[in-house]
Design a protein around this motif. Structure first.
Motif, PDB file in Angstrom:
ATOM      1  N   ALA A   1       0.915   7.133  -6.712  1.00 38.10           N
ATOM      2  CA  ALA A   1      -0.010   8.219  -7.033  1.00 38.10           C
ATOM      3  C   ALA A   1       0.693   9.575  -6.949  1.00 38.10           C
TER       4      ALA A   1
ATOM      5  N   PRO B   1       0.826  -1.232   0.000  1.00 40.54           N
ATOM      6  CA  PRO B   1       0.000   0.000   0.000  1.00 40.54           C
ATOM      7  C   PRO B   1       0.851   1.270   0.000  1.00 40.54           C
ATOM      8  N   ILE B   2       2.043   1.202   0.652  1.00 36.63           N
ATOM      9  CA  ILE B   2       2.903   2.388   0.615  1.00 36.63           C
ATOM     10  C   ILE B   2       3.330   2.677  -0.821  1.00 36.63           C
TER      11      ILE B   2
ATOM     12  N   GLN C   1       1.690   1.906  -3.499  1.00 37.41           N
ATOM     13  CA  GLN C   1       0.543   2.406  -4.249  1.00 37.41           C
ATOM     14  C   GLN C   1       0.350   3.899  -4.009  1.00 37.41           C
ATOM     15  N   ASN C   2       0.457   4.307  -2.705  1.00 37.50           N
ATOM     16  CA  ASN C   2       0.323   5.736  -2.412  1.00 37.50           C
ATOM     17  C   ASN C   2       1.467   6.544  -3.032  1.00 37.50           C
TER      18      ASN C   2
END
Length: 454
Positions: free
Chosen positions: A346, A339-340, A342-343
């Motif tokens: 972005a 998730p890190i 993915q952020n």
């Protein structure tokens, strides 16, 4: 007469005188005997003498009555000979295509003239001439031996001596050779018929061999030096014994197999020739490629030598990494990194285009350098604008209206700062007319600095 010794002696002397006269003129023909006389032109009388026989098939049919030397009509300074042939009257006029040949009668030098009758209906009248083109001469024994000078005679003696030494004590081998001679002659006949076949092109082979010999003449010294090597090669063949003979025995079967395979192999050879033509550019580039590979090897060999030392060190490192990968905490950490990532992706998707197009980091560095651009004798001045909003200094449930402050207020919406925007065909370069004009603030000059442009 029987009672008169004087008359008997006179008659005997007369008879002896007539016999001597006839014997003396026998070389010119007997008197009161009619003959058929012609002249034969020859290139060389070949040491003929008057009175030698003229024969047909070994039978005497006349004699040479005279020999005369004549100047050649075609070659200046050359001579030929005319033979006066006195032939038997019964032989009659001979055909015009008859030929003569001067042949040796014995090994001691005696000669005779051989006459071969032709088949033409036209004949040579008495006193006629047989042309030189219809005459020839056999090779004399003395001419054969005269071809050998002293050096050649010594060489012949040496060859004969060596051949005698080689033949000594090899009677059994000669007998074996004689036993297979009939078969060899039959095979030789087939070979000769093959050579005589026009499709064999023996003439072209000999011409090509002559040209090959001419081409090899300049390198004759090198070929002479190669003979010892050829001797070693032939010695190796000799030591092969039966193996080399078996190879020769199998050659006909191999030739037949090659002939059977030729229709199949020919397209392959044609394709190979086409492939070779296509490979020519690569072959021409091969020297450069080999040079590059050579340089790579020279550089790579020392690296590979050092890699021997690096290998054990990497083994310990990979072992530690393997232990780390086997731990549960590593798996949990990697799971949380997803998730890190993915952020972060972005953020990068938003920031990277702006940086690539607008060069904001470059602008930041430039402005940071300008912060220390001015000063006086006491040092540089540090200039930094402070944006202080009261609403941002107090706790509030709402976000400050200017929290997302635009550092470059003259930005084109969705674009870069004025003067740093990306050019687009048909687009506008410069300030957007839809935005309100903004003027740079004018600051007072420091004391002691003359008025100038800002």
């Amino acid at each position: 007469m029987a009672g008169s010794p004087v008359l008997i002696g006179a008659a005997t002397a007369l008879i002896a005188l007539v016999a001597v006269f006839l014997a003396y003129n026998a070389n010119s023909g007997l008197p009161f005997v009619e003959t058929y006389d012609i002249t034969a032109e020859v290139a060389d009388a070949q040491q003929l003498t008057t009175g030698v026989d003229v024969r047909i098939g070994g039978k005497r049919v006349g004699q040479v009555n005279g020999i005369t030397a004549r100047k050649s009509r075609t070659t200046p300074g050359a001579f030929s000979s005319s033979l006066e042939l006195k032939l038997d009257r019964g032989l009659g006029p001979i055909p015009t295509d008859s030929t003569i040949r001067i042949r040796p009668k014995s090994v001691i030098g005696a000669k005779f003239v051989e006459l071969q009758l032709g088949r033409s209906r036209r004949t040579i009248a008495a006193g006629g001439v047989l042309p030189q083109s219809q005459s020839s001469a056999a090779v004399d024994v003395q001419d054969f031996f005269n071809a050998f000078d002293a050096g050649r005679r010594r060489a012949v003696r040496r060859v004969v001596k060596e051949f005698a030494s080689a033949a000594a004590g090899r009677g059994a081998q000669f007998n074996a050779g004689l036993s297979i001679l009939p078969t060899a002659l039959l095979d030789g006949g087939r070979v000769l018929r093959t050579l005589a076949d026009p499709s064999t092109d023996l003439d072209g082979f000999i011409s090509g061999l002559d040209r090959a010999s001419g081409a090899l003449s300049p390198v004759a010294p090198r070929l002479r030096a190669a003979i010892p090597g050829a001797r070693d090669t032939l010695g190796a063949f000799a030591r092969a014994d039966d193996t080399f003979g078996e190879s020769i025995d199998r050659t006909p079967a191999l030739e037949k197999a090659v002939l059977r395979a030729e229709p199949v192999v020919s397209p392959v050879l044609l394709d190979a020739a086409s492939l070779a033509r296509e490979l020519r550019p690569g072959v021409r580039a091969l020297p450069r490629t080999v040079g590059a590979l050579h340089d790579a090897v020279e550089v790579g060999v020392p690296v590979l030598r050092r890699a021997i030392t690096l290998g054990p060190q990497l083994r310990a490192t990979f072992a530690s990494l393997d232990d780390l990968a086997r731990q549960d905490s590593t798996t949990a950490t990697l799971t949380r990194l997803d998730p890190i990532g993915q952020n972060l992706l972005a953020v990068l998707q938003h920031v990277a285009p702006l940086e690539i197009r607008c060069n904001y980091l470059g602008l930041f560095g430039r402005n940071s350098a300008d912060m220390l651009g001015d000063g006086d004798e006491y040092g540089n001045w540090f200039r930094a604008p402070l944006q202080v909003l009261g609403i941002q200094n107090f706790k509030s449930p709402d976000v400050a209206p200017d929290f997302r402050y635009q550092v470059y207020p003259d930005n084109v919406p969705g674009g870069c700062a004025i003067g740093n925007e990306t050019f687009r065909r048909g687009g506008l370069i410069g300030r957007d007319p839809a935005q309100a004009p903004v003027r740079n603030p004018r600051t007072p000059r420091p004391a002691g600095i003359p008025e100038g442009p800002r």
